[in-house]
Motif scaffolding. Structure first.
Motif, PDB file in Angstrom:
ATOM      1  N   ASP A  99    -133.554  29.434  14.750  1.00  0.00           N
ATOM      2  CA  ASP A  99    -133.127  27.798  15.237  1.00  0.00           C
ATOM      3  C   ASP A  99    -131.983  26.986  14.674  1.00  0.00           C
ATOM      4  N   ILE A 100    -130.792  27.685  15.060  1.00  0.00           N
ATOM      5  CA  ILE A 100    -129.433  27.595  14.579  1.00  0.00           C
ATOM      6  C   ILE A 100    -129.095  26.205  15.229  1.00  0.00           C
ATOM      7  N   ASP A 101    -128.523  25.329  14.065  1.00  0.00           N
ATOM      8  CA  ASP A 101    -127.895  24.215  14.468  1.00  0.00           C
ATOM      9  C   ASP A 101    -126.226  24.210  14.671  1.00  0.00           C
ATOM     10  N   HIS A 102    -125.863  24.153  15.545  1.00  0.00           N
ATOM     11  CA  HIS A 102    -124.391  24.775  15.979  1.00  0.00           C
ATOM     12  C   HIS A 102    -123.628  23.459  15.601  1.00  0.00           C
ATOM     13  N   SER A 103    -124.194  22.045  15.168  1.00  0.00           N
ATOM     14  CA  SER A 103    -123.308  20.976  14.910  1.00  0.00           C
ATOM     15  C   SER A 103    -122.831  21.001  13.461  1.00  0.00           C
ATOM     16  N   THR A 104    -123.368  21.846  12.567  1.00  0.00           N
ATOM     17  CA  THR A 104    -123.451  21.714  11.188  1.00  0.00           C
ATOM     18  C   THR A 104    -122.523  22.465  10.599  1.00  0.00           C
ATOM     19  N   PHE A 105    -121.784  22.001   9.491  1.00  0.00           N
ATOM     20  CA  PHE A 105    -120.994  22.739   8.640  1.00  0.00           C
ATOM     21  C   PHE A 105    -121.042  22.357   6.994  1.00  0.00           C
ATOM     22  N   ARG A 106    -120.409  23.135   6.258  1.00  0.00           N
ATOM     23  CA  ARG A 106    -120.592  23.103   4.655  1.00  0.00           C
ATOM     24  C   ARG A 106    -119.353  22.761   4.069  1.00  0.00           C
ATOM     25  N   MET A 107    -119.114  22.061   3.119  1.00  0.00           N
ATOM     26  CA  MET A 107    -117.968  21.696   2.305  1.00  0.00           C
ATOM     27  C   MET A 107    -118.411  21.612   0.938  1.00  0.00           C
ATOM     28  N   SER A 108    -117.528  22.164   0.195  1.00  0.00           N
ATOM     29  CA  SER A 108    -117.689  22.165  -1.368  1.00  0.00           C
ATOM     30  C   SER A 108    -116.469  21.192  -1.913  1.00  0.00           C
ATOM     31  N   TYR A 109    -116.851  20.451  -2.679  1.00  0.00           N
ATOM     32  CA  TYR A 109    -115.928  19.566  -3.708  1.00  0.00           C
ATOM     33  C   TYR A 109    -115.828  20.011  -4.998  1.00  0.00           C
ATOM     34  N   ALA A 110    -116.457  21.111  -5.383  1.00  0.00           N
ATOM     35  CA  ALA A 110    -116.526  21.686  -6.891  1.00  0.00           C
ATOM     36  C   ALA A 110    -115.340  22.041  -7.351  1.00  0.00           C
ATOM     37  N   SER A 111    -114.369  22.743  -6.686  1.00  0.00           N
ATOM     38  CA  SER A 111    -113.186  23.357  -7.179  1.00  0.00           C
ATOM     39  C   SER A 111    -111.874  22.776  -6.534  1.00  0.00           C
ATOM     40  N   VAL A 112    -111.956  21.721  -5.828  1.00  0.00           N
ATOM     41  CA  VAL A 112    -110.825  20.958  -5.242  1.00  0.00           C
ATOM     42  C   VAL A 112    -110.444  19.689  -6.246  1.00  0.00           C
ATOM     43  N   PRO A 113    -109.267  19.626  -6.559  1.00  0.00           N
ATOM     44  CA  PRO A 113    -108.829  18.289  -7.306  1.00  0.00           C
ATOM     45  C   PRO A 113    -108.766  17.347  -6.376  1.00  0.00           C
ATOM     46  N   GLU A 114    -108.787  16.120  -6.864  1.00  0.00           N
ATOM     47  CA  GLU A 114    -109.187  14.930  -6.250  1.00  0.00           C
ATOM     48  C   GLU A 114    -108.092  14.462  -5.139  1.00  0.00           C
ATOM     49  N   LYS A 125    -106.365  16.720  -3.670  1.00  0.00           N
ATOM     50  CA  LYS A 125    -106.559  17.326  -2.258  1.00  0.00           C
ATOM     51  C   LYS A 125    -107.806  17.123  -1.722  1.00  0.00           C
ATOM     52  N   ILE A 126    -108.787  16.562  -2.137  1.00  0.00           N
ATOM     53  CA  ILE A 126    -109.988  16.327  -1.581  1.00  0.00           C
ATOM     54  C   ILE A 126    -109.331  15.142  -0.693  1.00  0.00           C
ATOM     55  N   ILE A 127    -108.743  14.130  -0.865  1.00  0.00           N
ATOM     56  CA  ILE A 127    -108.203  13.197   0.152  1.00  0.00           C
ATOM     57  C   ILE A 127    -107.446  13.858   1.348  1.00  0.00           C
ATOM     58  N   GLU A 128    -106.538  14.534   0.898  1.00  0.00           N
ATOM     59  CA  GLU A 128    -105.523  15.131   1.916  1.00  0.00           C
ATOM     60  C   GLU A 128    -106.516  16.071   2.902  1.00  0.00           C
ATOM     61  N   GLY A 129    -107.309  16.925   2.064  1.00  0.00           N
ATOM     62  CA  GLY A 129    -108.014  17.701   3.131  1.00  0.00           C
ATOM     63  C   GLY A 129    -109.114  17.089   4.125  1.00  0.00           C
ATOM     64  N   VAL A 130    -109.674  16.055   3.598  1.00  0.00           N
ATOM     65  CA  VAL A 130    -110.361  15.420   4.593  1.00  0.00           C
ATOM     66  C   VAL A 130    -109.508  14.577   5.788  1.00  0.00           C
ATOM     67  N   LYS A 131    -108.355  14.199   5.367  1.00  0.00           N
ATOM     68  CA  LYS A 131    -107.447  13.575   6.399  1.00  0.00           C
ATOM     69  C   LYS A 131    -107.090  14.727   7.120  1.00  0.00           C
ATOM     70  N   ARG A 132    -107.038  15.802   6.937  1.00  0.00           N
ATOM     71  CA  ARG A 132    -106.487  17.108   7.926  1.00  0.00           C
ATOM     72  C   ARG A 132    -107.784  17.287   8.735  1.00  0.00           C
ATOM     73  N   LEU A 133    -109.066  17.149   8.158  1.00  0.00           N
ATOM     74  CA  LEU A 133    -110.091  17.408   8.999  1.00  0.00           C
ATOM     75  C   LEU A 133    -110.253  16.340  10.044  1.00  0.00           C
ATOM     76  N   ARG A 183    -115.869  13.986  -8.055  1.00  0.00           N
ATOM     77  CA  ARG A 183    -115.356  14.544  -6.570  1.00  0.00           C
ATOM     78  C   ARG A 183    -116.482  14.375  -5.493  1.00  0.00           C
ATOM     79  N   ALA A 184    -117.540  14.488  -5.616  1.00  0.00           N
ATOM     80  CA  ALA A 184    -118.352  14.351  -4.511  1.00  0.00           C
ATOM     81  C   ALA A 184    -118.272  12.658  -4.015  1.00  0.00           C
ATOM     82  N   LYS A 185    -118.451  12.043  -4.843  1.00  0.00           N
ATOM     83  CA  LYS A 185    -118.294  10.701  -4.547  1.00  0.00           C
ATOM     84  C   LYS A 185    -116.814  10.330  -3.848  1.00  0.00           C
ATOM     85  N   LEU A 186    -115.842  10.899  -4.180  1.00  0.00           N
ATOM     86  CA  LEU A 186    -114.469  10.781  -3.616  1.00  0.00           C
ATOM     87  C   LEU A 186    -114.738  11.453  -2.156  1.00  0.00           C
ATOM     88  N   MET A 187    -115.128  12.592  -1.993  1.00  0.00           N
ATOM     89  CA  MET A 187    -115.084  13.146  -0.664  1.00  0.00           C
ATOM     90  C   MET A 187    -115.835  12.348   0.144  1.00  0.00           C
TER      91      MET A 187
END
Length: 395
Positions: A366-381, A383-391, A301-305
């Motif tokens: 010292d906040i970096d406001h350009s950053t964000f976190r994504m988790s691939y652990a519990s997302v089917p493959e 939905k990973i593809i569709e979710g990134v397209k939505r992003l 899932r990490a590689k796919l994301m």
């Protein structure tokens, strides 16, 4: 009502607040830091719980020792010795998740005004926990190889902290892995400056290819004087099940004794039913196979994301490829004149049907406001593809 003054130092979790927005049908969430429930070894845990109740009912359903069920403590110690740490069962205490271990460290170590150094970014709940006890929490910058040790030493000299909190292996949220050289240097700093280093290791077994370097605890045997300034927190949440609510802490004798005293005031003992079940599960020998399955799925899932991020967002995004764990930590580059405000980006993402977590709350300073976190652990493959397209549409 007049609430405790300490509550003024904390606020509700940004992640929990985002979860309130996820009730919209069809939304794809990269926001959670949860393991995939579909990968839980339900059969094995069920068999273990049945053995716990049929073979040890009086133990499983009764109060137990504050320090934990001794057979489970011995099994944890055995596992840690297999990974290179010289740990005896009496040197660790079972906790109600590793989150309680952090809370107990806050209770036993921190007074109002004490300084604590953490990675920037780090686990959000740790910042909240230590602030609750009145500490001033300071971020130390990281890179792809973990905390920058030269900057860490400078902050030690400046702030004289009561403790240093680190997630050296596949950190949350950064996914970074501290190098062997830096691990040894941190142990040298702990011994030199006589400052407690807390090693939190919930993700260390979730590696994709080669195992990570030895833990700080394992390496402490090579650095004279460092073991007495080191505490280690472990957890079953990411490798067995978070529903068991079981973790543990290894610490010097005096610290462990005080933590046990504080635990008596909070929950007396962690669930004996959960502890006996976990002990039976470990004795059943199913964990290695279950863990191997999790490692394989998360790696895929990490590689796919990452592949999909490269394809859909290109130079608009920068990230370091994780070698394990559950997260990708990314920053907006501003390429093409785009906005670099990750909070606004995440908000637009939710409008397009996908959720991530803005990075700001993971920084104590010292906040970096350009950053964000994504988790691939519990997302089917799919939905990973569709979710990134939505992003990508949210750019």
């Amino acid at each position: 009502m007049q609430f405790a003054q300490r509550l003024q130092n904390v606020e509700t979790s940004a992640i929990r607040e985002i979860f309130k927005l996820l009730s919209t049908p069809g939304i794809i969430s990269f926001a959670g830091g949860f393991p995939d429930a579909a990968l839980f070894d339900v059969e094995g845990i069920n068999e273990a719980s049945q053995r716990a109740l049929s073979q040890h009912p009086a133990l499983a359903l009764q109060y137990g020792p504050t320090e934990g069920y001794m057979p489970l403590r011995a099994q944890i110690a055995d596992g840690m010795r297999e990974q290179g740490s010289d740990v005896q069962a009496t040197q660790l205490m079972v906790t109600t998740g590793s989150q309680q271990a952090l809370d107990l460290l806050g209770k036993t170590m921190l007074s109002p005004g004490d300084k604590v150094l953490v990675e920037g970014p780090t686990f959000l709940a740790t910042i909240q926990c230590f602030r609750l006890y009145g500490a001033e929490v300071v971020s130390v910058p990281i890179d792809q190889d973990g905390v920058q040790v030269d900057l860490l030493e400078a902050q030690i000299q400046q702030h004289k902290p009561k403790l240093i909190y680190l997630i050296p292996t596949f950190g949350n949220p950064s996914g970074a892995m501290l190098t062997l050289e830096r691990r040894k240097r941190i142990l040298e700093l702990a011994a030199q400056y006589k400052v407690l280093v807390v090693e939190d290791n919930p993700y260390g077994e979730l590696y994709f290819d080669a195992p990570p370097p030895p833990t700080l605890l394992a390496l402490s045997a090579q650095v004279p004087g460092s073991r007495e300034w080191l505490a280690y927190c472990g957890s079953f949440s990411k490798v067995v099940s978070p529903g068991l609510r079981l973790g543990w802490i290894v610490a010097p004798d005096a610290l462990l004794a005080n933590a046990a005293m504080c635990k008596q005031f909070s929950d007396a003992n962690s669930s004996m039913l959960a502890q006996v079940t976990a002990s039976e599960y470990l004795a059943g020998g199913r964990l290695p196979q279950a863990l191997a399955r999790v490692q394989k799925v998360y790696a895929s899932r990490a590689k796919l994301m990452m592949d999909t991020l490269n394809q859909e967002l290109g130079d608009a995004l920068h990230y370091t490829a994780p070698q394990g764990g559950m997260f990708i930590w990314a920053s907006l580059t501003g390429a093409g004149g785009r906005n670099r405000d990750a909070a606004a980006f995440v908000k637009r993402g939710i409008e397009h049907g996908v959720a991530a977590v803005p990075g700001a709350p993971f920084f104590a300073t010292d906040i970096d406001h350009s950053t964000f976190r994504m988790s691939y652990a519990s997302v089917p493959e799919e939905k990973i593809i569709e979710g990134v397209k939505r992003l990508a549409k949210a750019l």
